[in-house]
Design a protein around this motif. Structure first.
Motif, mmCIF file in Angstrom:
data_model
loop_
_atom_site.group_PDB
_atom_site.id
_atom_site.type_symbol
_atom_site.label_atom_id
_atom_site.label_comp_id
_atom_site.label_asym_id
_atom_site.label_seq_id
_atom_site.Cartn_x
_atom_site.Cartn_y
_atom_site.Cartn_z
ATOM 1 N N ASP A 1 0.831 -1.205 0.000
ATOM 2 C CA ASP A 1 0.000 0.000 0.000
ATOM 3 C C ASP A 1 0.866 1.256 0.000
ATOM 4 O O ASP A 1 1.755 1.409 0.848
ATOM 5 N N GLN A 2 0.602 2.152 -0.933
ATOM 6 C CA GLN A 2 1.388 3.370 -1.075
ATOM 7 C C GLN A 2 0.667 4.563 -0.456
ATOM 8 O O GLN A 2 -0.556 4.683 -0.561
ATOM 9 N N PRO A 3 1.399 5.458 0.207
ATOM 10 C CA PRO A 3 0.773 6.616 0.854
ATOM 11 C C PRO A 3 0.073 7.503 -0.169
ATOM 12 O O PRO A 3 0.569 7.743 -1.267
ATOM 13 N N GLY A 4 -1.127 7.952 0.206
ATOM 14 C CA GLY A 4 -1.901 8.818 -0.666
ATOM 15 C C GLY A 4 -2.817 8.083 -1.613
ATOM 16 O O GLY A 4 -3.659 8.707 -2.271
ATOM 17 N N CYS A 5 -2.672 6.766 -1.724
ATOM 18 C CA CYS A 5 -3.546 6.000 -2.616
ATOM 19 C C CYS A 5 -4.852 5.646 -1.909
ATOM 20 O O CYS A 5 -4.861 5.409 -0.692
ATOM 21 N N PRO A 6 -5.956 5.601 -2.646
ATOM 22 C CA PRO A 6 -7.263 5.328 -2.035
ATOM 23 C C PRO A 6 -7.302 3.961 -1.344
ATOM 24 O O PRO A 6 -6.699 2.997 -1.807
ATOM 25 N N LYS A 7 -8.037 3.911 -0.240
ATOM 26 C CA LYS A 7 -8.205 2.660 0.510
ATOM 27 C C LYS A 7 -9.576 2.043 0.292
ATOM 28 O O LYS A 7 -9.840 0.927 0.747
ATOM 29 N N SER A 8 -10.436 2.752 -0.438
ATOM 30 C CA SER A 8 -11.810 2.284 -0.636
ATOM 31 C C SER A 8 -12.091 2.076 -2.113
ATOM 32 O O SER A 8 -11.672 2.871 -2.961
ATOM 33 N N ILE A 9 -12.823 1.024 -2.411
ATOM 34 C CA ILE A 9 -13.203 0.723 -3.790
ATOM 35 C C ILE A 9 -14.122 1.805 -4.366
ATOM 36 O O ILE A 9 -14.231 1.962 -5.592
ATOM 37 N N PHE A 10 -14.731 2.604 -3.495
ATOM 38 C CA PHE A 10 -15.624 3.668 -3.940
ATOM 39 C C PHE A 10 -14.853 4.851 -4.525
ATOM 40 O O PHE A 10 -15.448 5.811 -5.007
ATOM 41 N N SER A 11 -13.518 4.775 -4.496
ATOM 42 C CA SER A 11 -12.689 5.843 -5.067
ATOM 43 C C SER A 11 -12.544 5.719 -6.574
ATOM 44 O O SER A 11 -11.859 6.530 -7.200
ATOM 45 N N GLY A 12 -13.123 4.693 -7.150
ATOM 46 C CA GLY A 12 -13.069 4.528 -8.598
ATOM 47 C C GLY A 12 -11.814 3.813 -9.060
ATOM 48 O O GLY A 12 -11.201 3.039 -8.319
ATOM 49 N N GLN B 1 -8.805 4.693 -9.484
ATOM 50 C CA GLN B 1 -7.556 4.927 -8.746
ATOM 51 C C GLN B 1 -7.338 3.881 -7.657
ATOM 52 O O GLN B 1 -6.198 3.591 -7.298
ATOM 53 N N TYR B 2 -8.425 3.334 -7.139
ATOM 54 C CA TYR B 2 -8.300 2.291 -6.118
ATOM 55 C C TYR B 2 -7.541 1.085 -6.668
ATOM 56 O O TYR B 2 -6.755 0.450 -5.961
ATOM 57 N N PHE B 3 -7.741 0.783 -7.949
ATOM 58 C CA PHE B 3 -7.123 -0.387 -8.546
ATOM 59 C C PHE B 3 -5.712 -0.115 -9.060
ATOM 60 O O PHE B 3 -4.855 -0.992 -9.003
ATOM 61 N N LYS B 4 -5.467 1.101 -9.555
ATOM 62 C CA LYS B 4 -4.198 1.322 -10.248
ATOM 63 C C LYS B 4 -3.197 2.210 -9.519
ATOM 64 O O LYS B 4 -2.022 2.251 -9.905
ATOM 65 N N CYS B 5 -3.608 2.908 -8.477
ATOM 66 C CA CYS B 5 -2.729 3.889 -7.841
ATOM 67 C C CYS B 5 -1.442 3.262 -7.302
ATOM 68 O O CYS B 5 -0.338 3.729 -7.586
ATOM 69 N N ASP B 6 -1.562 2.191 -6.498
ATOM 70 C CA ASP B 6 -0.380 1.543 -5.932
ATOM 71 C C ASP B 6 0.535 1.013 -7.035
ATOM 72 O O ASP B 6 1.757 1.161 -6.984
ATOM 73 N N HIS B 7 -0.068 0.378 -8.028
ATOM 74 C CA HIS B 7 0.668 -0.231 -9.139
ATOM 75 C C HIS B 7 1.406 0.843 -9.941
ATOM 76 O O HIS B 7 2.595 0.714 -10.243
ATOM 77 N N GLN B 8 0.720 1.924 -10.226
ATOM 78 C CA GLN B 8 1.274 2.997 -11.048
ATOM 79 C C GLN B 8 2.316 3.824 -10.304
ATOM 80 O O GLN B 8 3.177 4.465 -10.928
ATOM 81 N N ARG B 9 2.273 3.799 -8.984
ATOM 82 C CA ARG B 9 3.220 4.593 -8.203
ATOM 83 C C ARG B 9 4.673 4.208 -8.534
ATOM 84 O O ARG B 9 5.586 5.044 -8.449
#
Length: 426
Positions: A208-219, A221-229
């Motif tokens: 889990d990366q800081p600043g990335c959404p923790k809820s699936i309701f975030s759209g 970004q919930y799926f790709k934020c950690d990966h893309q970081r």
């Protein structure tokens, strides 16, 4: 780069590999290379180093948002050929398993090009492949086709699904290039969990990366934020404005506990720097074979944190458990860290150590504020008597900061001026 849509993803796409060349002469606009006659392009200089930039799975079909900035950062570092491998047709599909099968075909395509480069005088030792997600394994397959003689492979959060647990011949591994580095940022979902390179970096523990959404309701970004970081962290290392130190360690918990600050294995070179400039430690890392490293980052650029090893000796007669908050002041600004990854154990005359990573460098440190929060229990201790607290900077070769004889009351800030540490052992 090929720009598709989610409609294309639903319909599925057939593989079509396009090679886009960027150089100093055309830094803002890639030129399409012919697979048959790639050297007809006057900007393609075979005597210059060549970096391949390979994207991964594209479920929505859109080009990566980071593409042009990444190319610009690379070309600002040195004169080179940057070849963006556009396999968006083939990577765009709701059928991930079909896309995985295409990775071998992309690797075969790149192998053909690199072989032509070699036949026309280019050296394999001048080739660097940067692969994102599935692109990491494409880099590995390509490197394996040249018996690991390609100079360097950089794997940015290598894809995990369909690759976890596979034999080395079915994924990226350290034998695929003379030097292989892998950055892990989403190992609990889209990324690969285990070691893949001569050095593996686990940013913020690798999940889990800081600043990335923790809820699936975030759209999305919930799926790709950690990966893309992983891409943005590595781009930051190419930019070079805020270096990040990578600490060899067996686990993230040991790293947070401050047990991995000694990099004696690298002798006078010290701990390696994450990313593009890790080549200065390359020879030793290859000798060590596979080195697991950890670091923490901020949630946005500049990503680098500034670390202190914190050592505390208490003199309460009874055992205490709790958490600490540390704030540094330089008279104009301040920075704070909460040491709450686990309850700290404070035992009389026994040194407790932990790593404190601040979001920015505050120098010179004129004041320090401490707050003790007792751990919940049957009889939480309300006061912590500190015999010594020592903060040792991990960067900039600065002197340790100390303070002796403090009383910390429950949930109460105590501010003091640090003094030079005495040479004492407890």
């Amino acid at each position: 780069m090929t720009d598709l849509s989610f409609k294309d993803s639903i319909a599925g796409t057939s593989l079509d590999v396009r090679l886009l060349l960027y150089t100093w002469a055309n830094i803002s606009c890639g030129q399409l290379l012919s697979h048959q006659e790639p050297f007809n392009n006057p900007h393609f200089n075979l005597s210059s180093p060549t970096t391949f930039l390979i994207h991964g799975y594209r479920p929505t079909g859109s080009p990566p948002v980071w593409l042009h900035t990444f190319v610009e950062f690379l070309l600002k570092r040195r004169d080179m050929n940057v070849i963006v491998v556009d396999w968006n047709r083939g990577a765009t599909s709701v059928n991930y398993w079909k896309v995985v099968k295409n990775t071998r075909k992309v690797a075969a395509n790149l192998t053909e090009l690199i072989q032509k480069m070699k036949d026309n005088g280019a050296k394999l030792s001048s080739i660097h492949m940067i692969g994102v997600s599935l692109g990491a394994h494409i880099s590995g397959f390509t490197g394996a086709n040249f018996n690991g003689e390609i100079d360097r492979i950089t794997a940015l959060d290598p894809a995990g699904p369909e690759f976890n647990g596979k034999d080395p011949s079915e994924r990226l591994d350290p034998t695929d290039a003379k030097f292989v580095e892998a950055l892990h940022t989403d190992m609990d979902a889209l990324g690969y969990r285990n070691l893949l390179g001569h050095i593996d970096y686990y940013a913020n523990g690798g999940a889990d990366q800081p600043g990335c959404p923790k809820s699936i309701f975030s759209g999305s970004q919930y799926f790709k934020c950690d990966h893309q970081r992983s891409v943005f962290l590595y781009m930051s290392s190419v930019n070079g404005s805020c270096p990040i130190t990578a600490y060899p360690c067996e686990s993230y918990t040991d790293f947070l506990d401050g047990k991995c600050m000694d990099c004696g294995m690298f002798k006078s070179a010290g701990c390696p720097v994450f990313g593009y400039d890790v080549v200065h430690w390359r020879e030793q890392l290859v000798e060590l074979n596979q080195t697991r490293t950890y670091f923490q980052t901020n949630e946005a650029s500049p990503f680098c944190k500034f670390g202190y090893k914190v050592d505390i000796v208490t003199w309460n007669q009874k055992l205490h458990w709790g958490y600490l908050t540390i704030k540094l002041h330089n008279g104009k600004e301040e920075t704070q860290v909460e040491l709450n990854h686990k309850s700290l154990k404070f035992e009389r005359y026994v040194e407790t150590s932990v790593l404190a990573q601040f979001d920015r460098d505050i120098q010179p440190v004129k004041e320090i504020t401490l707050k003790f929060c007792p751990a919940k229990g049957l009889r939480p201790r309300k006061k912590l008597r500190v015999l010594l607290i020592r903060l040792t900077p991990l960067q900039n070769n600065l002197r340790p900061l100390c303070r002796y004889d403090l009383l910390l009351e429950k949930n109460t800030d105590v501010t003091f001026r640090p003094i030079p540490c005495e040479d004492s052992n407890f």
